[in-house]
Write an enzyme that holds these catalytic residues in place. Structure first.
Site, PDB file in Angstrom:
ATOM      1  N   GLY A  44       1.082  -1.307  -0.182  1.00  0.00           N
ATOM      2  CA  GLY A  44      -0.316  -0.082  -0.323  1.00  0.00           C
ATOM      3  C   GLY A  44       0.825   1.057  -0.179  1.00  0.00           C
ATOM      4  N   GLU A  99       4.266   4.504   5.276  1.00  0.00           N
ATOM      5  CA  GLU A  99       2.825   3.821   5.348  1.00  0.00           C
ATOM      6  C   GLU A  99       1.314   4.635   4.857  1.00  0.00           C
ATOM      7  OE1 GLU A  99       1.048   1.320   5.451  1.00  0.00           O
ATOM      8  OE2 GLU A  99       1.830  -0.415   6.688  1.00  0.00           O
ATOM      9  N   ASP A 100       1.057   3.511   4.167  1.00  0.00           N
ATOM     10  CA  ASP A 100      -0.151   4.376   3.208  1.00  0.00           C
ATOM     11  C   ASP A 100      -1.389   4.815   4.051  1.00  0.00           C
ATOM     12  OD1 ASP A 100      -0.860   1.754   3.592  1.00  0.00           O
ATOM     13  OD2 ASP A 100      -2.163   1.600   1.624  1.00  0.00           O
ATOM     14  N   ASP A 103      -4.844   2.541  10.581  1.00  0.00           N
ATOM     15  CA  ASP A 103      -6.031   2.268  10.428  1.00  0.00           C
ATOM     16  C   ASP A 103      -6.286   1.719  12.136  1.00  0.00           C
ATOM     17  OD1 ASP A 103      -8.741   1.671  10.197  1.00  0.00           O
ATOM     18  OD2 ASP A 103      -8.401  -0.147   9.284  1.00  0.00           O
ATOM     19  N   LYS A 131      -6.481   6.994  11.056  1.00  0.00           N
ATOM     20  CA  LYS A 131      -8.051   7.024  10.767  1.00  0.00           C
ATOM     21  C   LYS A 131      -7.628   7.066  12.290  1.00  0.00           C
ATOM     22  CE  LYS A 131     -10.305   4.693   7.373  1.00  0.00           C
ATOM     23  NZ  LYS A 131     -11.235   2.928   6.588  1.00  0.00           N
ATOM     24  N   PHE A 152     -14.345   3.646   3.733  1.00  0.00           N
ATOM     25  CA  PHE A 152     -13.533   2.453   2.684  1.00  0.00           C
ATOM     26  C   PHE A 152     -12.897   3.019   2.062  1.00  0.00           C
ATOM     27  CE2 PHE A 152     -12.451  -2.051   2.441  1.00  0.00           C
ATOM     28  CZ  PHE A 152     -11.617  -1.252   1.395  1.00  0.00           C
ATOM     29  N   ASP A 159      -5.903  -0.134  -1.858  1.00  0.00           N
ATOM     30  CA  ASP A 159      -6.758  -1.197  -2.519  1.00  0.00           C
ATOM     31  C   ASP A 159      -8.006  -1.876  -1.899  1.00  0.00           C
ATOM     32  OD1 ASP A 159      -5.570  -3.179  -0.523  1.00  0.00           O
ATOM     33  OD2 ASP A 159      -6.107  -4.650  -1.425  1.00  0.00           O
ATOM     34  N   ARG A 165      -5.899  -0.107  -6.671  1.00  0.00           N
ATOM     35  CA  ARG A 165      -4.125   1.206  -5.948  1.00  0.00           C
ATOM     36  C   ARG A 165      -3.755   2.054  -7.455  1.00  0.00           C
ATOM     37  NH1 ARG A 165      -2.498  -1.998  -1.825  1.00  0.00           N
ATOM     38  NH2 ARG A 165      -2.704  -4.662  -2.111  1.00  0.00           N
TER      39      ARG A 165
HETATM   40  C1  PRP Z   1      -2.690  -1.908   5.013  1.00  0.00           C
HETATM   41  C2  PRP Z   1      -2.599  -1.441   5.133  1.00  0.00           C
HETATM   42  C3  PRP Z   1      -1.493  -0.995   6.383  1.00  0.00           C
HETATM   43  C4  PRP Z   1      -2.415  -1.218   7.288  1.00  0.00           C
HETATM   44  C5  PRP Z   1      -2.918  -0.758   8.318  1.00  0.00           C
HETATM   45  O1  PRP Z   1      -1.857  -3.322   4.722  1.00  0.00           O
HETATM   46  O2  PRP Z   1      -0.944  -0.422   3.839  1.00  0.00           O
HETATM   47  O3  PRP Z   1      -0.401  -1.543   5.868  1.00  0.00           O
HETATM   48  O4  PRP Z   1      -3.373  -1.714   6.550  1.00  0.00           O
HETATM   49  O5  PRP Z   1      -4.120  -1.506   8.797  1.00  0.00           O
HETATM   50  P1  PRP Z   1      -3.575  -1.105  11.372  1.00  0.00           P
HETATM   51  O6  PRP Z   1      -3.420  -0.405  11.357  1.00  0.00           O
HETATM   52  O7  PRP Z   1      -5.024  -2.237  10.624  1.00  0.00           O
HETATM   53  O8  PRP Z   1      -3.012  -2.586  10.954  1.00  0.00           O
HETATM   54  P2  PRP Z   1      -2.343  -3.971   3.678  1.00  0.00           P
HETATM   55  O9  PRP Z   1      -2.588  -5.803   4.915  1.00  0.00           O
HETATM   56  O10 PRP Z   1      -4.132  -3.817   3.528  1.00  0.00           O
HETATM   57  O11 PRP Z   1      -1.377  -5.182   2.854  1.00  0.00           O
HETATM   58  P3  PRP Z   1      -1.175  -3.921   1.625  1.00  0.00           P
HETATM   59  O12 PRP Z   1       0.074  -2.679   2.276  1.00  0.00           O
HETATM   60  O13 PRP Z   1      -0.402  -4.803   0.787  1.00  0.00           O
HETATM   61  O14 PRP Z   1      -2.876  -3.208   1.639  1.00  0.00           O
END
Ligand code: PRP
Length: 180
Positions: A44, A99-100, A103, A131, A152, A159, A165
């Site tokens: 991400g 990071e993106d 959450d 968030k 969302f 994604d 993405r």
């Molecule tokens: C997403 C995002 C962060 C994480 C955040 O990754 O890139 O790494 O979730 O969520 P959290 O704070 O609840 O842990 P994902 O696991 O979807 O993988 P990706 O980066 O390959 O999309």
């Protein structure tokens, strides 16, 4: 411009670019005279990372790491596993994890603990989106692009089922797409 799966644009590409420029400037000032290693969290974080590193003025190295949450779906088990480790040691270095989104905070808490154990000189977190209302574990980033509501979001690296993405803007997914 987008199809029915997109409800609206939340942060458009020009607003993102301006904020990324500001974050790059702040990081450059904070680490003036020091070298920094920026760590991209795959997948991400890749789009934000590529833009951010080009806004930093200084002595920069880059590396990549990939982790994933155990279990599929929307409810994370709180466990994270390493998919791809860094290519270089980080002991004694200034590290910024890029990071993106923050959450629940589970992924970054794990990553921060993991990398802190390798004894970097400093360890900071930079996330495009935050968030705070979704936190399951207490966690705070050091450089945040935008604080957002619990919607969302996709695009600019984020994604839905590995798609979308590539959208240039951060968008809200239509609830019909995921049955919300
Ligand atoms: C997403 C995002 C962060 C994480 C955040 O990754 O890139 O790494 O979730 O969520 P959290 O704070 O609840 O842990 P994902 O696991 O979807 O993988 P990706 O980066 O390959 O999309």
């Amino acid at each position: 411009m987008y199809g029915n799966e997109i409800k609206k644009i939340l942060v458009d590409k020009n607003t993102i670019a301006a904020r990324v420029r500001e974050l790059g400037k702040r990081i450059s000032e904070d680490f003036k005279g020091e070298s920094i290693t920026l760590v991209c969290t795959l997948r991400g974080g890749c789009v934000f990372f590529a833009d951010l590193i080009r806004e930093i003025d200084g002595d920069v190295e880059i590396d990549f790491i990939a982790v994933s949450s155990y279990g599929a779906g929307t409810s994370t088990s709180g466990e994270v596993k390493m998919v791809k480790d860094l290519s270089e040691p980080i002991k004694g270095k200034n590290i910024i994890i890029v990071e993106d989104i923050i959450d629940t905070g589970v992924t970054l808490s794990y990553l921060k603990k993991l990398l802190a154990a390798r004894e970097p000189k400093s360890l900071k977190i930079c996330s495009l989106l935050d968030k705070p209302s979704r936190r399951k574990v207490e966690f705070e980033g050091d450089y945040i692009g935008f604080e957002i509501e619990n919607e969302f979001v996709v695009g600019y690296g984020l994604d839905y089922n590995q798609k979308l993405r590539h959208l240039p803007d951060v968008c809200v997914l239509s609830p019909e797409v995921y049955g919300g």
